[in-house]
Design a protein around this motif. Structure first.
Motif, PDB file in Angstrom:
ATOM      1  N   ARG A 295       0.835  -1.202   0.000  1.00 50.11           N
ATOM      2  CA  ARG A 295       0.000   0.000   0.000  1.00 50.11           C
ATOM      3  C   ARG A 295       0.871   1.255   0.000  1.00 50.11           C
ATOM      4  O   ARG A 295       0.598   2.224  -0.711  1.00 50.11           O
ATOM      5  CB  ARG A 295      -0.931  -0.028   1.212  1.00 50.11           C
ATOM      6  CG  ARG A 295      -2.051   1.033   1.149  1.00 50.11           C
ATOM      7  CD  ARG A 295      -3.000   0.845   2.323  1.00 50.11           C
ATOM      8  NE  ARG A 295      -3.544  -0.507   2.357  1.00 50.11           N
ATOM      9  CZ  ARG A 295      -3.561  -1.283   3.438  1.00 50.11           C
ATOM     10  NH1 ARG A 295      -3.059  -0.845   4.587  1.00 50.11           N
ATOM     11  NH2 ARG A 295      -4.090  -2.489   3.382  1.00 50.11           N
ATOM     12  N   GLU A 296       1.929   1.229   0.793  1.00 56.78           N
ATOM     13  CA  GLU A 296       2.834   2.386   0.837  1.00 56.78           C
ATOM     14  C   GLU A 296       3.525   2.576  -0.516  1.00 56.78           C
ATOM     15  O   GLU A 296       3.635   3.707  -1.019  1.00 56.78           O
ATOM     16  CB  GLU A 296       3.866   2.184   1.936  1.00 56.78           C
ATOM     17  CG  GLU A 296       4.836   3.347   2.078  1.00 56.78           C
ATOM     18  CD  GLU A 296       5.801   3.134   3.227  1.00 56.78           C
ATOM     19  OE1 GLU A 296       5.557   3.689   4.321  1.00 56.78           O
ATOM     20  OE2 GLU A 296       6.808   2.414   3.030  1.00 56.78           O
ATOM     21  N   THR A 299       1.101   4.032  -3.100  1.00 51.06           N
ATOM     22  CA  THR A 299       0.758   5.427  -2.816  1.00 51.06           C
ATOM     23  C   THR A 299       1.891   6.366  -3.203  1.00 51.06           C
ATOM     24  O   THR A 299       1.669   7.419  -3.813  1.00 51.06           O
ATOM     25  CB  THR A 299       0.428   5.594  -1.324  1.00 51.06           C
ATOM     26  OG1 THR A 299      -0.656   4.733  -0.989  1.00 51.06           O
ATOM     27  CG2 THR A 299       0.071   7.032  -1.000  1.00 51.06           C
ATOM     28  N   VAL A 300       3.115   5.984  -2.865  1.00 54.17           N
ATOM     29  CA  VAL A 300       4.259   6.884  -3.060  1.00 54.17           C
ATOM     30  C   VAL A 300       4.767   6.842  -4.498  1.00 54.17           C
ATOM     31  O   VAL A 300       5.026   7.879  -5.104  1.00 54.17           O
ATOM     32  CB  VAL A 300       5.396   6.527  -2.079  1.00 54.17           C
ATOM     33  CG1 VAL A 300       6.660   7.339  -2.386  1.00 54.17           C
ATOM     34  CG2 VAL A 300       4.945   6.761  -0.644  1.00 54.17           C
ATOM     35  N   SER A 313       9.848   9.004   2.060  1.00 56.02           N
ATOM     36  CA  SER A 313       8.404   8.788   1.982  1.00 56.02           C
ATOM     37  C   SER A 313       8.015   7.324   2.058  1.00 56.02           C
ATOM     38  O   SER A 313       6.843   6.981   1.883  1.00 56.02           O
ATOM     39  CB  SER A 313       7.860   9.384   0.666  1.00 56.02           C
ATOM     40  OG  SER A 313       8.156  10.766   0.577  1.00 56.02           O
ATOM     41  N   LEU A 314       8.998   6.451   2.312  1.00 55.00           N
ATOM     42  CA  LEU A 314       8.733   5.017   2.391  1.00 55.00           C
ATOM     43  C   LEU A 314       9.175   4.476   3.752  1.00 55.00           C
ATOM     44  O   LEU A 314      10.004   3.556   3.843  1.00 55.00           O
ATOM     45  CB  LEU A 314       9.464   4.281   1.260  1.00 55.00           C
ATOM     46  CG  LEU A 314       9.027   4.647  -0.170  1.00 55.00           C
ATOM     47  CD1 LEU A 314      10.026   4.120  -1.188  1.00 55.00           C
ATOM     48  CD2 LEU A 314       7.623   4.110  -0.455  1.00 55.00           C
ATOM     49  N   TYR A 316       7.628   2.637   6.082  1.00 63.74           N
ATOM     50  CA  TYR A 316       7.312   1.259   6.449  1.00 63.74           C
ATOM     51  C   TYR A 316       8.240   0.283   5.737  1.00 63.74           C
ATOM     52  O   TYR A 316       8.735  -0.686   6.343  1.00 63.74           O
ATOM     53  CB  TYR A 316       5.857   0.913   6.145  1.00 63.74           C
ATOM     54  CG  TYR A 316       5.469  -0.438   6.737  1.00 63.74           C
ATOM     55  CD1 TYR A 316       5.192  -0.555   8.094  1.00 63.74           C
ATOM     56  CD2 TYR A 316       5.435  -1.589   5.958  1.00 63.74           C
ATOM     57  CE1 TYR A 316       4.879  -1.788   8.663  1.00 63.74           C
ATOM     58  CE2 TYR A 316       5.119  -2.820   6.512  1.00 63.74           C
ATOM     59  CZ  TYR A 316       4.845  -2.915   7.865  1.00 63.74           C
ATOM     60  OH  TYR A 316       4.551  -4.133   8.427  1.00 63.74           O
TER      61      TYR A 316
END
Length: 461
Positions: A295-296, A299-300, A313-314, A316
Motif C-alpha cells: 500500500r505504501e 501510494t508513493v 516517503s517510504l 514502512y
C-alpha cells in the motif's frame, strides 16, 4: 556484579578439539547457543591439546560498543581471515589499517556524501525496471530470491562503478567472486593453511578467480586513465575515484583504485543482496506486513520510476528492511584482535586475544529484543528506536570503521523493494531457509517465491 577476575565461561566442546567442529560446521548456531548458555562474554577453545587456542565472543551491545566504538583503536583487523581477504581482494577500505585506511577514507569519503549518493538513484531505478521486465517474462513465476537479488545488486553496483562498462564486469564478477569468497573463508578458518604457492586444486581455483577479477578491474582502470579528462561529464564512481584528490594533492594509484573497486563490488553487492533477499522472503511469508508495504509503495511511487526523494516517503518499507537486517545481518560475524588487556562486561580479555562480535547474536539479545525470532517491522518505529542502545542493532558496524556505504545500501534497498512490492504479489514456496556463513551471510538452500504481476502500470509501462 561479576568480578573482573572471574573465569570467562564457555562451552566445553569435544575433549580432543574443543569447539572446532561446531564452529566449522555450524558457526551461527554455535554462537547463538553459546550466548544462550553462557552469557554476554564467552570463551571458546579450539584445537587439540598442546595446539589449543582460545578466543572470545562478545555479545552485549555495551561490549560491542567497546570493541567497535569507544575502544576501537585497541581492536584491530588482525586475524587469519583478514590476512586471507587482503591477499585476495587487496588493501582497500575493508581491509586496510592505520595510515593506509585514514588516507583512503579521506579520499573516498566525499564520494559517499548523502547528496552524491542520491545521484545514484537513477542507476538503481534502471536496474529495478530491468528486473521487473524479467520477472514479467517468467512463465511459471517462481524465482529464487537469493539468486535474483544477487544478480540485481551486482548489476546495480557495477553500473554505478563503471557506467556503461557493465556486462563484461558483471559476468566476470558473477563467475569468480563466489569461488574467491569460498576460498578466503576456508583458508581463513582452516586449522592448517598450506602456502598459497602450492599447486593444490583449491589454490589453483582461488588464484584463477583472483586473476580474472584483477584483470577486468585493471583493464577498466587503465582505459579510464588513458581517456584522461576527455569524459569531463562522466560521473561513474570509478571516474570520480580516479579524480579524487586530498588537500596536498594525494590520490589513489592504479593498484589502489583496483583494490577499492574490488571492495566496493564485494561489499556493495553481497550485503545488499542478502538484505533484499531476506526481506522478500519474510514478506512472502507474512501477508499482513506485505500488504502494508504494498500500500505504501503504490501510494508513493504510483506508476513512475523511484528517485532519491522517495526514500523519506517510504518509512514502512524502510522498517521492513531494518527488521530483515536485524534477523539476517549480512555481516553476521566480525573479528578483531585485542592489542592490550581490556575489561568487557566485568571479564578480562587478555592482550593479543582474538575477539568475535556477532550482529546476528546481538540482534536476538532478549534483553533488547522481546520475542526476538518474530518478524515485526514496527520494532523500528521512531519511538522504539529512541529507547534502544546504539549497538543493539549494527548491521553496518559502528565506530570509526562503520560502513561508508550505508546510505547507498538503504537507498538501493528501499527503492528497489518498493518497486517490486508495487508490481508483484509474492508467496513463499520455501517456508524455511537454511543459513550458511561465508564472507557474508547467505542462504544455503533455495529461497523460492512465487511472483505474480499485480496489474499496475509498473516501471515497464
Amino acid at each position: 556484579m561479576t568480578s573482573a577476575t572471574a573465569l570467562i565461561p564457555g562451552p566445553a566442546g569435544n575433549p580432543l578439539v574443543g569447539s572446532l567442529f561446531d564452529l566449522t560446521r555450524r558457526p551461527l548456531r554455535t554462537y547463538l547457543a553459546a550466548h544462550r548458555d553462557h552469557g554476554d562474554v564467552v570463551r571458546f577453545r579450539v584445537g587439540p591439546p598442546g595446539l589449543r587456542v582460545e578466543f572470545y565472543g562478545v555479545f552485549s551491545p555495551e561490549g560491542v560498543q567497546q570493541v567497535l566504538g569507544s575502544e576501537a583503536a585497541n581492536f584491530r583487523k588482525e586475524n587469519a581471515f583478514y590476512d586471507e581477504l587482503r591477499s585476495s581482494v587487496g588493501n582497500g577500505l575493508l581491509t586496510s589499517q592505520d595510515g593506509d585506511y585514514q588516507r583512503q577514507r579521506r579520499l573516498v569519503q566525499p564520494l559517499f556524501t548523502r547528496r552524491r549518493v542520491d545521484g545514484y538513484a537513477g542507476a538503481v531505478a534502471q536496474e529495478a525496471r530491468a528486473l521487473t521486465e524479467r520477472w514479467n517474462a517468467i512463465p511459471v513465476g517462481v524465482v529464487d530470491a537469493a539468486e535474483e537479488m544477487s544478480r540485481f545488486a551486482l548489476r546495480a553496483v557495477a553500473r554505478i562503478l563503471f557506467g556503461a562498462d557493465v556486462d563484461e564486469a558483471v559476468a566476470v564478477v558473477d563467475r569468480n567472486f563466489p569461488v574467491l569468497g569460498e576460498y578466503v573463508w576456508e583458508r581463513g578458518f582452516a586449522a592448517i593453511r598450506t602456502p598459497r604457492s602450492w599447486p593444490t586444486p583449491s589454490n589453483r581455483r582461488g588464484a584463477e578467480a583472483r586473476r580474472a577479477l584483477y584483470a577486468v578491474c585493471d583493464r577498466i582502470v587503465a582505459e579510464r586513465a588513458a581517456r584522461g579528462d576527455l569524459d569531463e561529464d562522466a560521473d561513474d564512481l570509478l571516474t570520480l575515484l580516479g579524480r579524487a584528490r586530498g588537500e596536498d594533492g594525494e590520490q589513489l594509484d592504479p593498484a589502489e583504485l583496483r583494490d577499492q573497486v574490488l571492495v566496493f563490488l564485494l561489499a556493495g553487492h553481497e550485503t545488499t543482496a542478502t538484505s533484499l533477499a531476506f526481506a522478500l522472503h519474510l514478506l512472502a511469508k507474512h501477508p499482513e506486513q506485505r500488504k502494508l508495504a504494498q500500500r505504501e509503495a503504490e501510494t508513493v511511487l504510483a506508476s513512475r520510476e523511484p528517485n532519491a526523494a522517495d526514500l523519506e516517503s517510504l518509512p514502512y518499507i524502510t522498517r521492513v528492511l531494518k527488521e530483515a537486517m536485524r534477523l539476517y545481518p549480512a555481516a553476521a560475524l566480525v573479528g578483531r584482535r585485542a592489542v592490550a588487556e581490556t575489561v568487557i562486561d566485568g571479564y578480562v580479555i587478555p592482550a593479543g586475544a582474538q575477539v568475535v562480535v556477532s550482529p546476528l547474536v546481538t540482534h536476538r539479545h532478549p534483553a533488547h529484543w522481546p520475542d526476538p525470532e518474530r518478524f515485526d517491522p514496527d520494532r523500528f518505529l521512531p519511538e522504539q528506536e529512541r529507547g534502544r542502545h546504539r549497538y543493539a542493532w549494527y548491521p553496518f558496524g559502528g565506530g570509526p570503521r562503520a560502513c561508508i556505504g550505508q546510505h547507498f545500501a538503504m537507498l538501493e534497498s528501499v527503492l528497489s523493494l518498493g518497486v517490486l512490492l508495487r508490481d508483484f504479489e509474492m508467496e513463499a514456496v520455501d517456508e524455511r531457509v537454511a543459513l550458511a556463513q561465508g564472507i557474508t551471510l547467505r542462504a544455503a538452500s533455495p529461497m523460492r517465491i512465487r511472483v505474480t504481476a499485480r496489474g499496475a502500470a509498473g516501471l515497464a509501462g
